[in-house]
Scaffold this motif. Structure first.
Motif, PDB file in Angstrom:
ATOM      1  N   GLU A 196     -35.609  -9.057  -4.536  1.00  0.00           N
ATOM      2  CA  GLU A 196     -36.638  -9.218  -3.519  1.00  0.00           C
ATOM      3  C   GLU A 196     -36.780  -7.976  -2.666  1.00  0.00           C
ATOM      4  O   GLU A 196     -37.841  -7.737  -2.077  1.00  0.00           O
ATOM      5  CB  GLU A 196     -36.313 -10.436  -2.638  1.00  0.00           C
ATOM      6  CG  GLU A 196     -36.345 -11.763  -3.384  1.00  0.00           C
ATOM      7  CD  GLU A 196     -36.183 -12.942  -2.433  1.00  0.00           C
ATOM      8  OE1 GLU A 196     -36.500 -12.794  -1.228  1.00  0.00           O
ATOM      9  OE2 GLU A 196     -35.738 -14.001  -2.893  1.00  0.00           O
ATOM     10  N   THR A 197     -35.745  -7.170  -2.556  1.00  0.00           N
ATOM     11  CA  THR A 197     -35.789  -5.948  -1.757  1.00  0.00           C
ATOM     12  C   THR A 197     -35.122  -4.806  -2.524  1.00  0.00           C
ATOM     13  O   THR A 197     -34.379  -5.030  -3.485  1.00  0.00           O
ATOM     14  CB  THR A 197     -35.060  -6.131  -0.407  1.00  0.00           C
ATOM     15  OG1 THR A 197     -33.677  -6.472  -0.665  1.00  0.00           O
ATOM     16  CG2 THR A 197     -35.711  -7.235   0.420  1.00  0.00           C
ATOM     17  N   ILE A 198     -35.396  -3.590  -2.082  1.00  0.00           N
ATOM     18  CA  ILE A 198     -34.788  -2.384  -2.672  1.00  0.00           C
ATOM     19  C   ILE A 198     -33.668  -1.942  -1.742  1.00  0.00           C
ATOM     20  O   ILE A 198     -33.922  -1.315  -0.699  1.00  0.00           O
ATOM     21  CB  ILE A 198     -35.832  -1.263  -2.847  1.00  0.00           C
ATOM     22  CG1 ILE A 198     -37.017  -1.769  -3.660  1.00  0.00           C
ATOM     23  CG2 ILE A 198     -35.202  -0.045  -3.506  1.00  0.00           C
ATOM     24  CD1 ILE A 198     -38.177  -0.793  -3.724  1.00  0.00           C
ATOM     25  N   ASP A 199     -32.424  -2.251  -2.085  1.00  0.00           N
ATOM     26  CA  ASP A 199     -31.319  -1.886  -1.203  1.00  0.00           C
ATOM     27  C   ASP A 199     -30.894  -0.445  -1.435  1.00  0.00           C
ATOM     28  O   ASP A 199     -31.371   0.231  -2.343  1.00  0.00           O
ATOM     29  CB  ASP A 199     -30.145  -2.852  -1.376  1.00  0.00           C
ATOM     30  CG  ASP A 199     -29.632  -2.907  -2.812  1.00  0.00           C
ATOM     31  OD1 ASP A 199     -29.656  -1.868  -3.510  1.00  0.00           O
ATOM     32  OD2 ASP A 199     -29.217  -3.997  -3.262  1.00  0.00           O
ATOM     33  N   ASP A 200     -29.960   0.035  -0.612  1.00  0.00           N
ATOM     34  CA  ASP A 200     -29.552   1.441  -0.665  1.00  0.00           C
ATOM     35  C   ASP A 200     -28.919   1.809  -2.003  1.00  0.00           C
ATOM     36  O   ASP A 200     -29.209   2.856  -2.583  1.00  0.00           O
ATOM     37  CB  ASP A 200     -28.564   1.745   0.467  1.00  0.00           C
ATOM     38  CG  ASP A 200     -29.238   1.739   1.830  1.00  0.00           C
ATOM     39  OD1 ASP A 200     -30.489   1.772   1.872  1.00  0.00           O
ATOM     40  OD2 ASP A 200     -28.524   1.700   2.847  1.00  0.00           O
ATOM     41  N   VAL A 201     -28.044   0.948  -2.500  1.00  0.00           N
ATOM     42  CA  VAL A 201     -27.351   1.246  -3.755  1.00  0.00           C
ATOM     43  C   VAL A 201     -28.338   1.349  -4.917  1.00  0.00           C
ATOM     44  O   VAL A 201     -28.246   2.260  -5.751  1.00  0.00           O
ATOM     45  CB  VAL A 201     -26.284   0.162  -4.050  1.00  0.00           C
ATOM     46  CG1 VAL A 201     -25.661   0.398  -5.425  1.00  0.00           C
ATOM     47  CG2 VAL A 201     -25.212   0.168  -2.973  1.00  0.00           C
TER      48      VAL A 201
END
Length: 487
Positions: free
Chosen positions: A190-195
């Motif tokens: 649902e989201t683009i995280d840092d990793v």
């Protein structure tokens, strides 16, 4: 006498029965094809990195919110507008650089700039993002001016259509690898995280580095004899096609002189349309898919990458079909291909109009289009956009490479200048205009570009015949010993 037609000496064995000339020609074309394939692979690697970054950057930037950076839904458009403005302004410098250092080292400089640009997304900051697009703008101007010249120098009038299609097919596979990787990493998220961002852009930096390294394997082509103009006695004036060294002022003057010609004024509509349609499908359309939440919150973001993959499929399919058509039907001309590309784009524009909500380019929306949004239809439109884009680009490169074979740097630099200005303007209006207005602009300019390009091709066919008749008797006698030389 005013230049009426430029064609590259093919040394056709039907017109020249000298076995030594035939052997030299085969050796020349073998080396040229090797260069075309290699430069296609180079652009595949570099563009897998940069094009994927440009395609997904609007969505990626909007997902980053921390103490160092706060992204917005339209910042990606602004960055891309700056990028293309820099490209337009850098064309004049790039023209001088390519004319003096040669296309090979011009591409090498461009490759390094690509690596720097992609790396700025690993840890987004406002300052580094804008610095990155400025660096990429300079590098892309140099890279694409170099590519146009290099392709022209490695083609003749028999192979320019095939070589344009081969290069474009290899280049557009870049839309598959990077975008498919983005789809794989984002599928179900649902989201683009840092990793995830680190993995995506770290892999893209590696691809850009590999493309830059491979540029060193390119070899400079051999010089070619080209019929340049008709002498008073009816014979063809022949000169060598090569990169001519010139300064900045002289480079600008040469390109500006082209603008005053009827041929280039007509061609500029195609330059403008290519800029508009590439701006749309490369970022605006993909971002619109990501912002259309009626697709489902779990698949909307992943559609951004998957759409790029399907655009690439359309590009490759078009390049293969048009390349085979040029080989099987060499007298067909470029106008049927352009018309085919135009029809493909008009169908795609209509389907996007009914499928995607009007507000989608400007941010997340839960609206419907005229129908409930269908991701299958959306991806089919991506294929159509890619197919039509390959038609316009392969035929334009073929036209410029043949018509300006004796000195192609000013023509390709002018193309990059007009293209860059158009993309800059298109990305700026993408921040405020709704979808339907953008589609209307595409339809109008696309119609004008198709008509003007077909007119150019019809005029070309009329002027080509007397030159071919005159060149056959002269080129067989004029220095075939110049066909080959070592680098």
């Amino acid at each position: 006498m005013e230049q009426a037609y430029v064609a590259i000496n093919s040394g056709d064995s039907e017109e020249n029965n000298n076995p030594n000339t035939d052997n030299l020609l085969r050796a020349q074309r073998k080396m040229q094809l090797r260069n075309v394939i290699l430069v296609g692979i180079v652009f595949m690697l570099l563009s897998s990195a940069s094009q994927t970054s440009s395609t997904v950057e609007t969505i990626v930037i909007d997902s980053v919110h921390d103490q160092y950076f706060n992204g917005t839904s339209t910042l990606g458009y602004k960055l891309l507008a700056v990028l293309n403005g820099v490209i337009a302004g850098s064309v004049w410098i790039s023209q001088t650089m390519v004319a003096n250092i040669g296309p090979k080292y011009g591409m090498l400089i461009g490759g390094v700039c690509y690596c720097i640009f992609v790396s700025t997304f690993i840890r987004p900051l406002v300052s580094t993002l804008f610095a990155g697009v400025v660096i990429l703008g300079v590098g892309q101007a140099v890279l694409w001016t170099s590519e146009g010249v290099f392709l022209s120098l490695n083609s003749d009038k028999e192979t320019i259509g095939r070589n344009s299609a081969v290069f474009w097919a290899l280049y557009q596979t870049s839309l598959l690898w990077g975008n498919f990787y983005f789809f794989y990493k984002m599928n179900g998220a649902e989201t683009i995280d840092d990793v995830t961002r680190y993995w995506i852009f770290g892999a893209l930096v590696v691809l850009a580095g590999a493309g830059t390294f491979l540029i060193m394997a390119l070899k400079y082509p051999v010089p070619k004899l080209v019929p340049h103009s008709i002498n008073a006695d009816g014979s063809v004036k022949v000169e060598s096609a090569e990169v001519k060294s010139r300064g900045l002022v002289d480079s600008i003057r040469c390109s500006l002189r082209l603008i005053t010609t009827k041929r280039m004024l007509f061609a500029m509509w195609t330059f403008i349309y290519i800029g508009l349609e590439q701006t749309f499908w490369s970022n605006v359309y993909d971002s619109s898919l990501g912002y259309t939440k009626k697709f489902g919150t779990h698949i909307a973001d992943s559609l951004v990458g998957l759409s790029g993959v399907f655009v690439g499929i359309g590009e490759i399919l078009g390049s293969i079909i048009f390349g085979l058509a040029d080989t099987r039907f060499p007298r067909m001309g470029r106008d049927p291909v352009i018309i085919c590309g135009f029809v493909s784009h008009m169908v795609a524009i209509f389907l996007v109009f009914i499928n995607i909500p009007n507000a989608a380019p400007l941010g997340a929306t839960f609206d419907d289009g005229f129908i409930h949004p269908s991701f299958q239809l959306a991806l089919f439109c991506s294929v159509l956009f890619g197919f039509g884009d390959s038609a316009f680009n392969t035929q334009l490169y073929s036209y410029l490479g043949e018509m300006y074979a004796a000195d192609s740097v000013p023509a390709f630099a002018l193309f990059q200048f007009i293209w860059g200005l158009t993309c800059c303007g298109a990305f700026f209006y993408a921040t405020v205009l709704h979808l339907y207005i953008q589609l209307l602009i595409l339809a109008i300019i696309g119609s004008i570009a198709t008509i003007t390009f077909c007119k150019l091709e019809w005029d070309y066919k009329k002027t080509r015949i007397p030159f071919l008749q005159s060149e056959r008797s002269q080129l067989a006698d004029e220095g075939t010993e110049n066909l080959l030389h070592n680098e």
